[in-house]
Design a protein around this motif. Structure first.
Motif, PDB file in Angstrom:
ATOM      1  N   ARG A 122       0.840  -1.190   0.000  1.00  0.00           N
ATOM      2  CA  ARG A 122       0.000   0.000   0.000  1.00  0.00           C
ATOM      3  C   ARG A 122       0.887   1.256   0.000  1.00  0.00           C
ATOM      4  O   ARG A 122       0.673   2.193  -0.778  1.00  0.00           O
ATOM      5  CB  ARG A 122      -0.886  -0.008   1.262  1.00  0.00           C
ATOM      6  N   ALA A 123       1.931   1.208   0.828  1.00  0.00           N
ATOM      7  CA  ALA A 123       2.855   2.339   0.895  1.00  0.00           C
ATOM      8  C   ALA A 123       3.536   2.562  -0.454  1.00  0.00           C
ATOM      9  O   ALA A 123       3.789   3.686  -0.864  1.00  0.00           O
ATOM     10  CB  ALA A 123       3.897   2.094   1.984  1.00  0.00           C
ATOM     11  N   LEU A 169       1.506   4.565  -2.653  1.00  0.00           N
ATOM     12  CA  LEU A 169       1.186   5.900  -2.115  1.00  0.00           C
ATOM     13  C   LEU A 169       2.435   6.774  -2.069  1.00  0.00           C
ATOM     14  O   LEU A 169       2.391   7.902  -1.597  1.00  0.00           O
ATOM     15  CB  LEU A 169       0.616   5.768  -0.688  1.00  0.00           C
ATOM     16  N   ARG A 170       3.580   6.206  -2.586  1.00  0.00           N
ATOM     17  CA  ARG A 170       4.847   6.906  -2.361  1.00  0.00           C
ATOM     18  C   ARG A 170       5.012   8.096  -3.316  1.00  0.00           C
ATOM     19  O   ARG A 170       4.350   8.189  -4.358  1.00  0.00           O
ATOM     20  CB  ARG A 170       6.011   5.927  -2.530  1.00  0.00           C
ATOM     21  N   LYS A 208     -14.872   8.446  -1.567  1.00  0.00           N
ATOM     22  CA  LYS A 208     -13.599   8.231  -2.262  1.00  0.00           C
ATOM     23  C   LYS A 208     -13.800   8.216  -3.768  1.00  0.00           C
ATOM     24  O   LYS A 208     -13.027   8.818  -4.518  1.00  0.00           O
ATOM     25  CB  LYS A 208     -12.983   6.901  -1.816  1.00  0.00           C
ATOM     26  N   ARG A 247      -2.498   9.977  -5.001  1.00  0.00           N
ATOM     27  CA  ARG A 247      -1.627   9.572  -3.893  1.00  0.00           C
ATOM     28  C   ARG A 247      -1.626  10.630  -2.788  1.00  0.00           C
ATOM     29  O   ARG A 247      -1.618  10.287  -1.606  1.00  0.00           O
ATOM     30  CB  ARG A 247      -0.207   9.319  -4.388  1.00  0.00           C
ATOM     31  N   ARG A 285      -4.234  10.112  -0.453  1.00  0.00           N
ATOM     32  CA  ARG A 285      -4.115   8.806   0.220  1.00  0.00           C
ATOM     33  C   ARG A 285      -4.909   7.718  -0.504  1.00  0.00           C
ATOM     34  O   ARG A 285      -5.452   6.804   0.119  1.00  0.00           O
ATOM     35  CB  ARG A 285      -4.565   8.873   1.693  1.00  0.00           C
ATOM     36  N   PRO A 308      -4.309   4.719  -3.220  1.00  0.00           N
ATOM     37  CA  PRO A 308      -3.253   4.025  -3.983  1.00  0.00           C
ATOM     38  C   PRO A 308      -3.506   4.182  -5.485  1.00  0.00           C
ATOM     39  O   PRO A 308      -4.636   3.983  -5.950  1.00  0.00           O
ATOM     40  CB  PRO A 308      -3.397   2.561  -3.562  1.00  0.00           C
TER      41      PRO A 308
END
Lengths: 309, 531
Positions: free
Chosen positions: B136-137, B140-141, B167, B215, B218, B220
């Protein structure tokens, strides 16, 4: 195809058939398959069982000194063997002479062996441990080690062998001895009586018990490669009882196509040492004749009479 | 002998069954029709790799199977390069991976045939959700070209996110914002921040702007690179965006304006990437050319079937499974070759399946490095085995020691091959380890019992049979034929039964018994009969 086969050092199949040569495929399919029931195989694969069955049926066998089946038995090996001056150690389920150690005497704490020189007690213990672990047994299954009476070569055969004791192979088909040969150890075979390891094979006339032709490593010879003695025309001692042992053992074991191995001891005479449910085909070369006509069913027309084929 | 009759009946039945099944399948394939609107396309890759240093790893994405598109055939032409199809670490797509062996110019080309069916659907596994926090990170980077903390990005997000939004509503608004506020222009920026700041971008910059906005919110998001299937001699890859909302990845194409899904004519090639080919660096440049061409639908290609019978059709499987099955399905033929070599020719081998399995491991590496590794490892392991003899160990620990040494030597060989720039791939070596260990032991015992000549002869015969199996196993066209018509193995079984009942002489017996004298009463063989 024909010119090619003529040029190459191959025999034509038709010529081999005319000579009556039995091939390995036909041996497996038409003799071993139908004549040797699978449930009877343990009787020959297990040497101890072979000896028990044969001894019960009046066939003389070498005496069993002891059977080692656990590593724990090896601790007191020296004690177990104290009484015996000479003996043979062999895997219970071995084949082709693998793992057989022949001890002919002692010098101090060590044993004098054939083929391996002096063997110390720890070395002998390791050898037996590898037997127990199944190194020499079919499929590598754990095995037992047999220590038995050493057969001393008969004086009449003394001059046609080096190292070990000659053994006589009799192929018995449907209860009748059909072919026989004597296997003579050489320096090259390291005392073992196995043709592919370099022993001499000499065909024996079944009627007279006298050797006819001989081969060494696939080639016809007349003299022993080490001693130079004539290996053809040698009379096998006590031939009648050798044949008697073969017939009786084959019937006791319940196998229709079997190779019976007999050795002749200086004092005890012919003794059965083992039986083989898949006897090899080199015996045909040693005798210069084929097994095919000798092993054919009495009514060889059965194949033609089968419907629809 | 009714046994004989049973055998003949079985052989005939197997051959007839195989013939009938193959015939039925062939007819069905000839009758197969495509669904209305289906089309077949060939995507061509032409890569020229200019390397000033060896060892670079080039990866090219392949067309990915989707709901409406399926890669059904491929061909890779690589004269001097060794290409393997591997799975990408993220996303799990198939990639064509090439290790550059030497400096200089290398060429690699490939053809990938894709069947597109807009009206019907293939069952495919949907791309996985970024379930674990690490993944997930990753989606989102912030990246050098996707700057989520940049003032322009944050300002744009602030502008869009007014009031309380769901969303999916937020994604739709971000998509609309990009459409209105970032215009496509040549010579414009390619990164997200500059695109949003200047209001113009190249197509890639526009896609990156949407990814950066998502991103920053927040959500993805990732780039997708693929091809639009329109006939053209010079195709350029197209980039779009996937955003993870509502438990699945949703496609958005900021350039073409597709929201929610892509039309069937767009095929995915790589996920989380902006280029079809990766691996270029300071020492390695890659010239890429792509083409897209319409094809006449080949025989046997059919619309996605939904009946139970499609289980019997192995050609419908994804590429990786097809490639593996095409080799595995040849193994019975390897066993057949071994049976012929043993029972008709009369060769002796270490173990019944050793030749086929050795050949299989050689197919997975290339046979030269495979052979070098095999000889080196076998030789050194035998040396090790000979040294073990003096330790007098029991069988199980001793075999395990040989295995350990074999494994270490294998690892060392892989490393050594990597060192000289010839990567062989470690997975290819998994198979022969145990075979090698038992072979070392058998070779050693045979040498001890029957002499070096016999042992070497047995080894030679094993390798000879393995060589024959190898030639068979690497015959890709034959593998594909068996994959398409697996019922061919009915004939394999029939031949095996026939060999199983073959009572004639083995070829080696014609040699072994060549000196047999004729039976009494017949003339001796003349010179013409044997030389």
């Amino acid at each position: 195809m024909r010119p090619l086969l003529a040029w190459l050092p191959f025999a034509r199949p038709s010529r081999l058939r005319a000579c009556g040569v039995l091939g390995i495929n036909r041996r497996n399919l038409e003799l071993i398959g139908p004549l040797n029931p699978r449930e009877k195989f343990p009787r020959v694969d297990d040497k101890l069982l072979t000896k028990d069955i044969c001894a019960e049926n009046g066939v003389p066998v070498p005496a069993t000194y002891c059977v080692l089946s656990r590593y724990g038995d090896l601790g007191d090996l020296a004690g177990l063997l104290r009484k015996h001056h000479d003996f043979v150690v062999k895997p219970n389920r071995g084949s082709g002479g693998r793992g057989v150690l022949v001890v002919v005497g002692r010098s101090g704490d060590a044993f004098d062996s054939i083929g391996r020189g002096q063997v110390t007690v720890p070395e002998l213990r390791y050898h037996i441990a590898t037997i127990l672990a199944g190194l020499f047994s079919f499929g590598g299954h754990p095995d037992r080690a047999l220590v038995e009476e050493r057969v001393v070569c008969h004086p009449l055969l003394e001059r046609v062998r080096t190292g070990g004791t000659p053994d006589i192979r009799i192929v018995v088909c449907r209860g009748t001895p059909v072919m026989s040969m004597i296997r003579l150890p050489t320096v090259e075979s390291r005392g073992r009586a196995n043709l592919h390891q370099g022993a001499v094979g000499a065909g024996i006339d079944l009627k007279t018990g006298r050797t006819t032709t001989a081969i060494h490593k696939g080639h016809a010879i007349a003299n022993h490669p080490d001693t130079g003695e004539l290996v053809t025309g040698v009379d096998v001692p006590e031939w009648a009882s050798v044949l008697d042992i073969a017939v009786r053992a084959a019937s006791a074991l319940g196998l229709g196509y079997v190779g019976i191995d007999v050795v002749i001891d200086r004092t005890r005479g012919p003794l059965l040492i083992e039986a083989n449910a898949r006897p090899g085909l080199a015996i045909q070369i040693a005798n210069g004749t084929g097994l095919l006509p000798l092993t054919a069913t009495p009514s060889s027309g059965s194949r033609r009479s089968s419907p629809g084929s | 002998m009714c046994e004989r009759r049973t055998i003949h009946t079985t052989i005939a039945a197997l051959v007839i069954l195989a013939g009938v099944a193959a015939g039925v399948r062939h007819k069905a394939r000839a009758r197969a029709r495509l669904a209305p609107g289906d089309s077949v396309w060939r995507i061509g890759y032409e890569l020229e790799i200019r390397a000033t240093k060896s060892g670079a790893r080039i990866a090219a994405g392949l067309p990915v199977d989707g709901t409406h598109a399926r890669l059904f055939r491929h061909e890779i032409i690589n004269p001097e390069l060794r290409a393997v199809i591997a799975h990408a670490r993220r996303g799990g797509e198939s990639e064509l991976v090439v290790a550059v062996p030497t400096e200089g110019i290398h060429r690699l080309s490939g053809q990938f045939d894709v069947h597109v069916s807009p009206e019907s659907e293939w069952k495919t596994k949907p791309p996985g959700s970024p379930a674990d926090p690490e993944e997930r990170a990753y989606y989102l980077r912030s990246e050098p070209n996707v700057q989520i903390m940049d003032a322009a990005v944050l300002a744009a997000l602030e502008h869009v996110r007014k009031g309380k939004l769901s969303k999916s509503e937020l994604v739709r608004r971000l998509f609309a914002f990009c459409a209105e506020n970032v215009l496509i222009a040549s010579e414009a920026p390619r990164d997200a921040a500059a695109a949003l700041r200047t209001g113009s971008a190249r197509p890639l910059g526009k896609a990156r702007a949407l990814v950066a906005l998502c991103r920053a919110a927040r959500l993805p998001a990732r780039l997708i690179v693929g091809f639009e299937l329109v006939e053209t001699p010079r195709a350029s890859p197209h980039v779009w965006v996937e955003v993870f909302t509502g438990g699945r990845w949703i496609s958005f194409d900021p350039v073409n304006g597709f929201a929610g899904a892509m039309p069937a004519r767009f095929v995915v090639v790589r996920r989380a990437a902006s280029q079809v080919v990766s691996g270029a660096d300071a020492q390695t440049s890659i010239v890429q050319a792509f083409s897209v061409r319409r094809l006449r639908p080949p025989a046997g290609l059919s619309a996605p079937a939904r009946n139970g019978l499609s289980v019997l059709d192995f050609t419908r499987l994804p590429l990786a499974a097809r490639d593996t099955l095409a080799i595995i399905l040849l193994l019975p033929l390897g066993a057949l070759v071994t049976a012929i070599c043993r029972n008709i020719i009369g060769l002796r081998t270490f173990g019944t399946f050793t030749p086929s399995l050795l050949a299989l491991s050689f197919v997975y590496t290339d046979w030269r490095s495979g052979m070098v590794i095999f000889v080196v490892v076998l030789g050194l392991s035998l040396l090790n085995r000979a040294m073990l003899e003096s330790l007098k160990l029991l069988v199980a620990p001793r075999l395990s020691i040989v295995l350990t040494v074999v494994v270490l030597l294998m690892a060392l060989s892989v490393s050594a091959f990597e060192e000289i720039g010839q990567g062989v791939g470690a997975r290819t070596l998994l198979l022969p380890m145990v075979i090698l260990t038992t072979m070392v032991e058998r070779f050693y015992i045979t040498r001890e019992e029957d002499g070096t000549t016999t042992a070497l002869s047995l080894l030679g015969q094993t390798l000879l049979v393995a060589g024959a199996c190898y030639l068979l196993l690497r015959w890709h066209a034959l593998g594909l034929l068996v994959l398409t018509y697996p019922e061919i193995h009915g004939v394999t079984l029939a031949v095996l039964i026939w060999i199983g009942r073959y009572a004639g002489y083995r070829l080696t017996e014609l040699w072994r018994f060549r000196d047999m004298p004729p039976p009494p009463g017949q003339p001796a063989p003349t010179l013409g009969e044997r030389g």
